[in-house]
Scaffold this motif. Structure first.
Motif, PDB file in Angstrom:
ATOM      1  N   ASP A 164       4.114  81.253  43.808  1.00  0.00           N
ATOM      2  CA  ASP A 164       2.695  81.519  43.559  1.00  0.00           C
ATOM      3  C   ASP A 164       2.524  82.564  42.455  1.00  0.00           C
ATOM      4  OD1 ASP A 164       1.984  79.756  45.607  1.00  0.00           O
ATOM      5  OD2 ASP A 164       2.103  81.327  47.131  1.00  0.00           O
ATOM      6  N   VAL A 165       3.365  83.593  42.497  1.00  0.00           N
ATOM      7  CA  VAL A 165       3.276  84.658  41.492  1.00  0.00           C
ATOM      8  C   VAL A 165       3.699  84.132  40.122  1.00  0.00           C
ATOM      9  CG1 VAL A 165       4.119  86.936  40.834  1.00  0.00           C
ATOM     10  CG2 VAL A 165       3.687  86.416  43.247  1.00  0.00           C
ATOM     11  N   ILE A 166       4.814  83.385  40.082  1.00  0.00           N
ATOM     12  CA  ILE A 166       5.278  82.813  38.811  1.00  0.00           C
ATOM     13  C   ILE A 166       4.236  81.849  38.251  1.00  0.00           C
ATOM     14  CG2 ILE A 166       7.039  81.355  37.740  1.00  0.00           C
ATOM     15  CD1 ILE A 166       9.046  82.475  39.763  1.00  0.00           C
ATOM     16  N   GLY A 167       3.676  81.023  39.138  1.00  0.00           N
ATOM     17  CA  GLY A 167       2.644  80.080  38.706  1.00  0.00           C
ATOM     18  C   GLY A 167       1.421  80.786  38.159  1.00  0.00           C
ATOM     19  N   ALA A 168       1.023  81.894  38.791  1.00  0.00           N
ATOM     20  CA  ALA A 168      -0.139  82.651  38.329  1.00  0.00           C
ATOM     21  C   ALA A 168       0.095  83.239  36.948  1.00  0.00           C
ATOM     22  CB  ALA A 168      -0.481  83.751  39.330  1.00  0.00           C
ATOM     23  N   VAL A 169       1.299  83.768  36.720  1.00  0.00           N
ATOM     24  CA  VAL A 169       1.620  84.342  35.404  1.00  0.00           C
ATOM     25  C   VAL A 169       1.600  83.250  34.336  1.00  0.00           C
ATOM     26  CG1 VAL A 169       3.428  85.465  34.048  1.00  0.00           C
ATOM     27  CG2 VAL A 169       2.948  86.253  36.377  1.00  0.00           C
ATOM     28  N   ALA A 170       2.216  82.097  34.625  1.00  0.00           N
ATOM     29  CA  ALA A 170       2.225  80.994  33.663  1.00  0.00           C
ATOM     30  C   ALA A 170       0.812  80.505  33.380  1.00  0.00           C
ATOM     31  CB  ALA A 170       3.089  79.838  34.190  1.00  0.00           C
ATOM     32  N   ALA A 171      -0.011  80.398  34.424  1.00  0.00           N
ATOM     33  CA  ALA A 171      -1.382  79.937  34.242  1.00  0.00           C
ATOM     34  C   ALA A 171      -2.208  80.939  33.439  1.00  0.00           C
ATOM     35  CB  ALA A 171      -2.025  79.688  35.605  1.00  0.00           C
ATOM     36  N   LEU A 230       1.093  75.188  29.708  1.00  0.00           N
ATOM     37  CA  LEU A 230       1.469  76.343  30.529  1.00  0.00           C
ATOM     38  C   LEU A 230       0.670  76.383  31.825  1.00  0.00           C
ATOM     39  CD1 LEU A 230       1.854  79.289  27.976  1.00  0.00           C
ATOM     40  CD2 LEU A 230       3.645  78.285  29.398  1.00  0.00           C
ATOM     41  N   MET A 231      -0.631  76.108  31.727  1.00  0.00           N
ATOM     42  CA  MET A 231      -1.469  76.143  32.923  1.00  0.00           C
ATOM     43  C   MET A 231      -1.057  75.063  33.904  1.00  0.00           C
ATOM     44  SD  MET A 231      -5.195  76.865  31.184  1.00  0.00           S
ATOM     45  CE  MET A 231      -6.074  76.982  32.731  1.00  0.00           C
ATOM     46  N   PHE A 232      -0.783  73.869  33.403  1.00  0.00           N
ATOM     47  CA  PHE A 232      -0.386  72.765  34.273  1.00  0.00           C
ATOM     48  C   PHE A 232       0.948  73.078  34.944  1.00  0.00           C
ATOM     49  CE2 PHE A 232       1.235  68.312  34.894  1.00  0.00           C
ATOM     50  CZ  PHE A 232       0.297  67.961  35.844  1.00  0.00           C
ATOM     51  N   THR A 233       1.860  73.674  34.178  1.00  0.00           N
ATOM     52  CA  THR A 233       3.144  74.081  34.748  1.00  0.00           C
ATOM     53  C   THR A 233       2.944  75.118  35.858  1.00  0.00           C
ATOM     54  OG1 THR A 233       4.287  73.665  32.656  1.00  0.00           O
ATOM     55  CG2 THR A 233       5.393  75.103  34.242  1.00  0.00           C
ATOM     56  N   GLY A 234       2.060  76.081  35.603  1.00  0.00           N
ATOM     57  CA  GLY A 234       1.785  77.095  36.618  1.00  0.00           C
ATOM     58  C   GLY A 234       1.204  76.492  37.889  1.00  0.00           C
ATOM     59  N   VAL A 294       4.123  74.718  39.721  1.00  0.00           N
ATOM     60  CA  VAL A 294       5.057  75.687  40.310  1.00  0.00           C
ATOM     61  C   VAL A 294       4.451  76.298  41.576  1.00  0.00           C
ATOM     62  CG1 VAL A 294       6.149  77.937  39.969  1.00  0.00           C
ATOM     63  CG2 VAL A 294       6.280  76.204  38.174  1.00  0.00           C
ATOM     64  N   SER A 295       3.166  76.651  41.505  1.00  0.00           N
ATOM     65  CA  SER A 295       2.508  77.248  42.657  1.00  0.00           C
ATOM     66  C   SER A 295       2.498  76.301  43.853  1.00  0.00           C
ATOM     67  CB  SER A 295       1.076  77.644  42.290  1.00  0.00           C
ATOM     68  OG  SER A 295       0.387  78.169  43.398  1.00  0.00           O
ATOM     69  N   GLN A 296       2.330  75.006  43.583  1.00  0.00           N
ATOM     70  CA  GLN A 296       2.255  74.021  44.664  1.00  0.00           C
ATOM     71  C   GLN A 296       3.629  73.625  45.202  1.00  0.00           C
ATOM     72  OE1 GLN A 296      -0.672  72.195  46.104  1.00  0.00           O
ATOM     73  NE2 GLN A 296      -1.355  74.207  45.446  1.00  0.00           N
ATOM     74  N   LEU A 297       4.634  73.539  44.316  1.00  0.00           N
ATOM     75  CA  LEU A 297       5.887  72.907  44.683  1.00  0.00           C
ATOM     76  C   LEU A 297       7.028  73.879  44.962  1.00  0.00           C
ATOM     77  CD1 LEU A 297       5.833  69.980  42.099  1.00  0.00           C
ATOM     78  CD2 LEU A 297       4.923  70.043  44.410  1.00  0.00           C
ATOM     79  N   TRP A 298       6.889  75.156  44.607  1.00  0.00           N
ATOM     80  CA  TRP A 298       7.961  76.116  44.862  1.00  0.00           C
ATOM     81  C   TRP A 298       8.212  76.212  46.366  1.00  0.00           C
ATOM     82  CZ3 TRP A 298      10.380  79.086  40.948  1.00  0.00           C
ATOM     83  CH2 TRP A 298      11.284  80.053  41.413  1.00  0.00           C
ATOM     84  N   VAL A 319      -3.879  77.948  41.811  1.00  0.00           N
ATOM     85  CA  VAL A 319      -3.074  79.164  41.747  1.00  0.00           C
ATOM     86  C   VAL A 319      -3.770  80.318  42.457  1.00  0.00           C
ATOM     87  CG1 VAL A 319      -1.962  80.806  40.188  1.00  0.00           C
ATOM     88  CG2 VAL A 319      -2.068  78.391  39.574  1.00  0.00           C
ATOM     89  N   LEU A 320      -5.095  80.355  42.371  1.00  0.00           N
ATOM     90  CA  LEU A 320      -5.850  81.480  42.918  1.00  0.00           C
ATOM     91  C   LEU A 320      -5.892  81.479  44.437  1.00  0.00           C
ATOM     92  CD1 LEU A 320      -8.874  81.508  40.433  1.00  0.00           C
ATOM     93  CD2 LEU A 320      -6.998  83.152  40.538  1.00  0.00           C
ATOM     94  N   VAL A 321      -5.830  80.298  45.050  1.00  0.00           N
ATOM     95  CA  VAL A 321      -5.921  80.229  46.514  1.00  0.00           C
ATOM     96  C   VAL A 321      -4.869  81.097  47.202  1.00  0.00           C
ATOM     97  CG1 VAL A 321      -5.580  78.717  48.513  1.00  0.00           C
ATOM     98  CG2 VAL A 321      -7.118  78.025  46.677  1.00  0.00           C
ATOM     99  N   PRO A 322      -3.567  80.949  46.883  1.00  0.00           N
ATOM    100  CA  PRO A 322      -2.586  81.814  47.561  1.00  0.00           C
ATOM    101  C   PRO A 322      -2.708  83.283  47.178  1.00  0.00           C
ATOM    102  CG  PRO A 322      -1.514  80.474  45.876  1.00  0.00           C
ATOM    103  CD  PRO A 322      -2.902  79.945  46.034  1.00  0.00           C
ATOM    104  N   LEU A 323      -3.169  83.557  45.956  1.00  0.00           N
ATOM    105  CA  LEU A 323      -3.324  84.957  45.551  1.00  0.00           C
ATOM    106  C   LEU A 323      -4.482  85.621  46.285  1.00  0.00           C
ATOM    107  CD1 LEU A 323      -2.664  84.761  41.703  1.00  0.00           C
ATOM    108  CD2 LEU A 323      -1.054  85.261  43.556  1.00  0.00           C
ATOM    109  N   LEU A 324      -5.592  84.899  46.449  1.00  0.00           N
ATOM    110  CA  LEU A 324      -6.704  85.442  47.219  1.00  0.00           C
ATOM    111  C   LEU A 324      -6.339  85.553  48.698  1.00  0.00           C
ATOM    112  CD1 LEU A 324      -9.801  83.605  45.668  1.00  0.00           C
ATOM    113  CD2 LEU A 324      -9.039  85.947  45.281  1.00  0.00           C
ATOM    114  N   GLY A 325      -5.471  84.632  49.148  1.00  0.00           N
ATOM    115  CA  GLY A 325      -5.012  84.707  50.528  1.00  0.00           C
ATOM    116  C   GLY A 325      -4.271  85.994  50.820  1.00  0.00           C
TER     117      GLY A 325
END
Length: 301
Positions: A132-139, A281-285, A288-292, A115-121
Motif C-alpha cells: 500500500d505504501v509503495i503503491g501510494a508513492v508510485a501513484a 506510474l499511477m496504474f502501477t501504484g 501494487v496496492s491491490q496485489l501486494w 490507493v487511498l482506501v488502505p492509507l485512510l484505513g
C-alpha cells in the motif's frame, strides 16, 4: 469453482471496467447541454429507479445483521443517507472537475481511491501493508507527471478530482462498514436516491435546468444512469461471486485505462509523453496496492 465460471467472471469484470471508464466520456459530453449538478441529479435518479425493483425484491430476505437493534426492519435509511451524502460529495467534485480537465486524467486521478482506501484505513486502526505504501508513492509520483504544471501548480480540474478521490475512498470505507449490517441493493438504491436529491437541489439553486438541455444530454444521461450506475453495479455483484480477488482487482482497475482510451478516441484528448508516463506510474501504484501480498490479519479484514 469451474474454469468456465471463472472466465465468465473475468469477462464481466472487464465489461464493468469498460462501462465505468467510458462513463467519464459520457459525463463530459453531457455537460455540453446540462450543468454538472443537473446531470448528476438525473443520472443518479435513473440509476436508483433501475435498482428499485431488485432492491424491493431483496426485502423478502432477512438482513445480514440488525442495524438499529432487534426491531430494525432492515431498510438502510440511515446508512443510505450517510453513504448518499459522501457519494454526492465525490460525484459532484468529479463532475465539476470534468469541466476543467480531460476524461482520461479524471479517470486516472479518481482511480487513486484504490490507493487511498488502505492509507485512510490507517486512521481507523488498520495498518497499511508495504505494498500500500509503495503503491501510494508510485501513484503520487504519477500524479505529479500527469497533473502538475511546469510552474509546480496543480491544474484546477485535476485538483478537484484529487479531492474527490478522498471522498471516493471514504465512500468505500463507509460501504465496507455498512455492508455486513444491511442489505446491499436497498443500500445502493437509497444512496443513489439521496445523491440525486442533493444534486437536483443544487442544480435548481445554482444552475439553469431546461427541458432542451435535458433532451440534448439524453444519451449521456441514459448511459450514466442505466449502464454506469444500474447495469455495471449489477455486473460487478454477479462477477465477484466467482471472480478470483486478484483477477477482479486487475480487471476493474482497467477503468482508468478505458477512460483514457475513450477520451482519446471520442473526444480527441491527448495526454502527451509526460502524461502517459504519469498514467503508467499511477496504474502501477494501483496494481501494487491491490496485489501486494498482505498479512493474514489484513487479508481477513
Amino acid at each position: 469453482m469451474g474454469r468456465n465460471a471463472s472466465f465468465r467472471a473475468d469477462v464481466l469484470c472487464l465489461t464493468t471496467a469498460l462501462i465505468w471508464g467510458l462513463a467519464f466520456v459520457a459525463q463530459r459530453i453531457g455537460m455540453a447541454h446540462l450543468g454538472p449538478m443537473g446531470f448528476n441529479g438525473i443520472r443518479f435518479a435513473l440509476g436508483a429507479a433501475v435498482l428499485a425493483p431488485l432492491a424491493m425484491r431483496s426485502m423478502r430476505y432477512p438482513p445480514p445483521a440488525p442495524f438499529l437493534g432487534d426491531g430494525d426492519p432492515g431498510f438502510p435509511w440511515i446508512g443510505g443517507l450517510l453513504a448518499g451524502a459522501v457519494l454526492f460529495a465525490g460525484a459532484s467534485l468529479q463532475q465539476v472537475g470534468l469541466l476543467y480537465t480531460t476524461a482520461g486524467k479524471a479517470g486516472f486521478i479518481t482511480g487513486l481511491y484504490v490507493v487511498l482506501v488502505p492509507l485512510l484505513g490507517f486512521f481507523l486502526g488498520q495498518r497499511p501493508a508495504r505494498g500500500d505504501v509503495i503503491g501510494a508513492v508510485a501513484a503520487a509520483c504519477g500524479l505529479y507527471f500527469l497533473s502538475v504544471n511546469e510552474d509546480l501548480s496543480l491544474a484546477p480540474g485535476d485538483g478537484l478530482e484529487l479531492i474527490g478521490a478522498f471522498f471516493w475512498a471514504g465512500h468505500v470505507l463507509l460501504i465496507g462498514w455498512l455492508s455486513p449490517r444491511t442489505r446491499a441493493l436497498p443500500l445502493a438504491m437509497t444512496q443513489y436516491a439521496v445523491c440525486s436529491v442533493l444534486s437536483l437541489v443544487c442544480a435548481f439553486l445554482y444552475e439553469t435546468v431546461t427541458w432542451e438541455g435535458i433532451v440534448g444530454a439524453a444519451w449521456p444521461i441514459l448511459y450514466g444512469g442505466l449502464f454506469s450506475v444500474g447495469l455495471a453495479y449489477t455486473l460487478q455483484v454477479i462477477a465477484q461471486r466467482d471472480a478470483k480477488p486478484t483477477h477482479a482487482a486487475i480487471l476493474l482497475s482497467f477503468e482508468t485505462v478505458f477512460a483514457a482510451i475513450g477520451g482519446a478516441l471520442m473526444l480527441d484528448e491527448r495526454l502527451g509523453g509526460r502524461g502517459l508516463f504519469g498514467c503508467a506510474l499511477m496504474f502501477t501504484g494501483m496494481l501494487v496496492s491491490q496485489l501486494w501480498p498482505k498479512a493474514k490479519g489484513q487479508r481477513a479484514a
